[in-house]
Design an enzyme around this catalytic site. Structure first.
Site, PDB file in Angstrom:
ATOM      1  N   ASP A  52      45.806   3.522 -18.408  1.00 34.07           N
ATOM      2  CA  ASP A  52      46.762   3.766 -19.478  1.00 34.07           C
ATOM      3  C   ASP A  52      47.162   2.505 -20.230  1.00 34.07           C
ATOM      4  O   ASP A  52      46.875   1.408 -19.804  1.00 34.07           O
ATOM      5  CB  ASP A  52      48.048   4.369 -18.894  1.00 34.07           C
ATOM      6  CG  ASP A  52      47.884   5.839 -18.575  1.00 34.07           C
ATOM      7  OD1 ASP A  52      46.944   6.459 -19.089  1.00 34.07           O
ATOM      8  OD2 ASP A  52      48.712   6.347 -17.804  1.00 34.07           O
ATOM      9  N   LYS A 105      45.633   5.867 -26.215  1.00 42.34           N
ATOM     10  CA  LYS A 105      45.844   6.048 -27.654  1.00 42.34           C
ATOM     11  C   LYS A 105      46.928   7.079 -27.955  1.00 42.34           C
ATOM     12  O   LYS A 105      47.196   7.973 -27.155  1.00 42.34           O
ATOM     13  CB  LYS A 105      44.530   6.405 -28.347  1.00 42.34           C
ATOM     14  CG  LYS A 105      43.793   7.565 -27.710  1.00 42.34           C
ATOM     15  CD  LYS A 105      42.435   7.725 -28.372  1.00 42.34           C
ATOM     16  CE  LYS A 105      41.750   8.995 -27.932  1.00 42.34           C
ATOM     17  NZ  LYS A 105      41.167   8.960 -26.607  1.00 42.34           N
ATOM     18  N   MET A 152      62.082   4.992 -21.027  1.00 41.89           N
ATOM     19  CA  MET A 152      61.714   5.536 -22.334  1.00 41.89           C
ATOM     20  C   MET A 152      62.943   5.823 -23.194  1.00 41.89           C
ATOM     21  O   MET A 152      63.024   6.869 -23.838  1.00 41.89           O
ATOM     22  CB  MET A 152      60.893   6.824 -22.151  1.00 41.89           C
ATOM     23  CG  MET A 152      59.563   6.594 -21.452  1.00 41.89           C
ATOM     24  SD  MET A 152      58.636   8.105 -21.160  1.00 41.89           S
ATOM     25  CE  MET A 152      59.336   8.626 -19.587  1.00 41.89           C
TER      26      MET A 152
HETATM   27  N1  SAH Z   1      55.363   5.733 -13.997  1.00 40.25           N
HETATM   28  C1  SAH Z   1      56.046   4.614 -14.644  1.00 40.25           C
HETATM   29  C2  SAH Z   1      56.860   5.086 -15.847  1.00 40.25           C
HETATM   30  C3  SAH Z   1      56.007   5.600 -16.983  1.00 40.25           C
HETATM   31  S1  SAH Z   1      56.947   6.045 -18.382  1.00 40.25           S
HETATM   32  C4  SAH Z   1      56.897   3.881 -13.615  1.00 40.25           C
HETATM   33  O1  SAH Z   1      57.045   4.348 -12.484  1.00 40.25           O
HETATM   34  O2  SAH Z   1      57.379   2.807 -13.927  1.00 40.25           O
HETATM   35  C5  SAH Z   1      56.906   4.556 -19.326  1.00 40.25           C
HETATM   36  C6  SAH Z   1      58.263   3.892 -19.301  1.00 40.25           C
HETATM   37  O3  SAH Z   1      58.396   3.108 -18.127  1.00 40.25           O
HETATM   38  C7  SAH Z   1      58.501   2.904 -20.424  1.00 40.25           C
HETATM   39  O4  SAH Z   1      58.931   3.549 -21.601  1.00 40.25           O
HETATM   40  C8  SAH Z   1      59.584   2.031 -19.841  1.00 40.25           C
HETATM   41  O5  SAH Z   1      60.842   2.660 -19.892  1.00 40.25           O
HETATM   42  C9  SAH Z   1      59.156   1.960 -18.396  1.00 40.25           C
HETATM   43  N2  SAH Z   1      58.329   0.774 -18.116  1.00 40.25           N
HETATM   44  C10 SAH Z   1      57.081   0.742 -17.638  1.00 40.25           C
HETATM   45  N3  SAH Z   1      56.664  -0.534 -17.437  1.00 40.25           N
HETATM   46  C11 SAH Z   1      57.693  -1.323 -17.800  1.00 40.25           C
HETATM   47  C12 SAH Z   1      57.914  -2.732 -17.820  1.00 40.25           C
HETATM   48  N4  SAH Z   1      56.985  -3.608 -17.423  1.00 40.25           N
HETATM   49  N5  SAH Z   1      59.113  -3.184 -18.243  1.00 40.25           N
HETATM   50  C13 SAH Z   1      60.084  -2.351 -18.637  1.00 40.25           C
HETATM   51  N6  SAH Z   1      59.925  -1.017 -18.653  1.00 40.25           N
HETATM   52  C14 SAH Z   1      58.759  -0.495 -18.227  1.00 40.25           C
END
Ligand code: SAH
Length: 241
Positions: free
Chosen positions: A34, A56, A167
């Protein structure tokens, strides 16, 4: 017929994958990954014949259907299929939907947990999600509405001491409004952690009253994790980056 491994990549720093995840990544015949997955991590798939980027911005539900189809197709073609996902696959990652599709197609799968940004981002900002004096409960929630559904965060703000929003950047004003409607004090501290665990990590702090303005001034952009609650104050003492 191969097997699909749905692997949590962790929040950003490639070293934050699990050993189990890395071991299977090294054996992968194909990696489907992803947008928020580190390229450095993808590069560790030394055995892969194919690296497929599926980040994408086509319509979300269309894209998910495409991914499900691809996983099934690749499982018929290869032994070891790795589906590499940001954070933890079962925390707002649609990992569950992918498992459903595989199950329906009769394909074997395994899910390997990852470190969720919901946990790692606050930690990298020096914010403990729980603390004996300030917080004994945490809610992790999504900050934008699903197509056609109203966003209701008031319940989350009423029931947990600490609220972690994923998000939520583009919807910050509405989230803050709902926090106030739920009865949180305007002085409640808030932290926004952008690109957590990467070299570009930034932390913007404020209170319910001024965080929207602060975020605009600092031009905060996704991906970011937003933390609400008194634990945010601990950062002053505990920040370690
Ligand atoms: N499965 C992922 C979440 C996916 S949804 C998890 O467990 O982290 C995507 C959201 O995750 C983004 O919009 C943001 O809110 C958060 N996110 C993912 N990576 C991040 C990072 N390095 N720093 C801050 N927020 C992050």
């Amino acid at each position: 017929m191969g097997k699909v491994y749905i692997v949590g990549a962790g929040p950003g720093d490639p070293e934050l994958i699990t050993l189990k995840g890395l071991n299977i990544l090294r054996k992968a015949d194909v990696v489907i990954y992803d947008r928020l997955v580190s390229e450095d991590l993808v590069a560790m798939a030394v055995n892969a014949k194919e690296l497929i980027y599926m980040g994408k911005h086509v319509g979300e539900s269309e894209r998910q259907k495409e991914i499900n189809k691809l996983l099934i197709e690749k499982a018929r073609q290869y032994e070891v299929v790795v589906r590499l996902k940001n954070g933890d696959p079962f925390v707002f990652g649609r990992g569950g939907e992918e498992c459903e599709a595989l199950r329906d197609a009769g394909i074997e799968y395994e899910v390997i947990p990852g470190i969720s940004s919901a946990l790692a981002a606050p930690l990298y900002a020096g914010i403990p999600l729980t603390h004996r004096n300030f917080s004994s409960s945490v809610t992790i929630t999504v900050g934008h509405r699903k197509e056609g559904k109203e966003l209701d965060l008031k319940r989350a703000f009423r029931s947990a001491d600490t609220v972690v929003v994923l998000m939520g950047v583009s919807n910050l004003a509405e989230i803050v409004k709902q926090a106030m409607e739920a009865g949180l004090s305007t002085k409640t501290p808030v932290a926004i952690i952008e690109r957590a665990t990467t070299r570009e990590q930034r932390v913007i702090t404020g209170t319910l009253e001024d965080i929207v303005k602060r975020a605009e001034e600092e031009k905060v952009s996704p991906p970011a994790v937003i933390v609400f609650g008194n634990v945010v104050r601990m950062r002053e003492k505990l920040r370690w980056i």
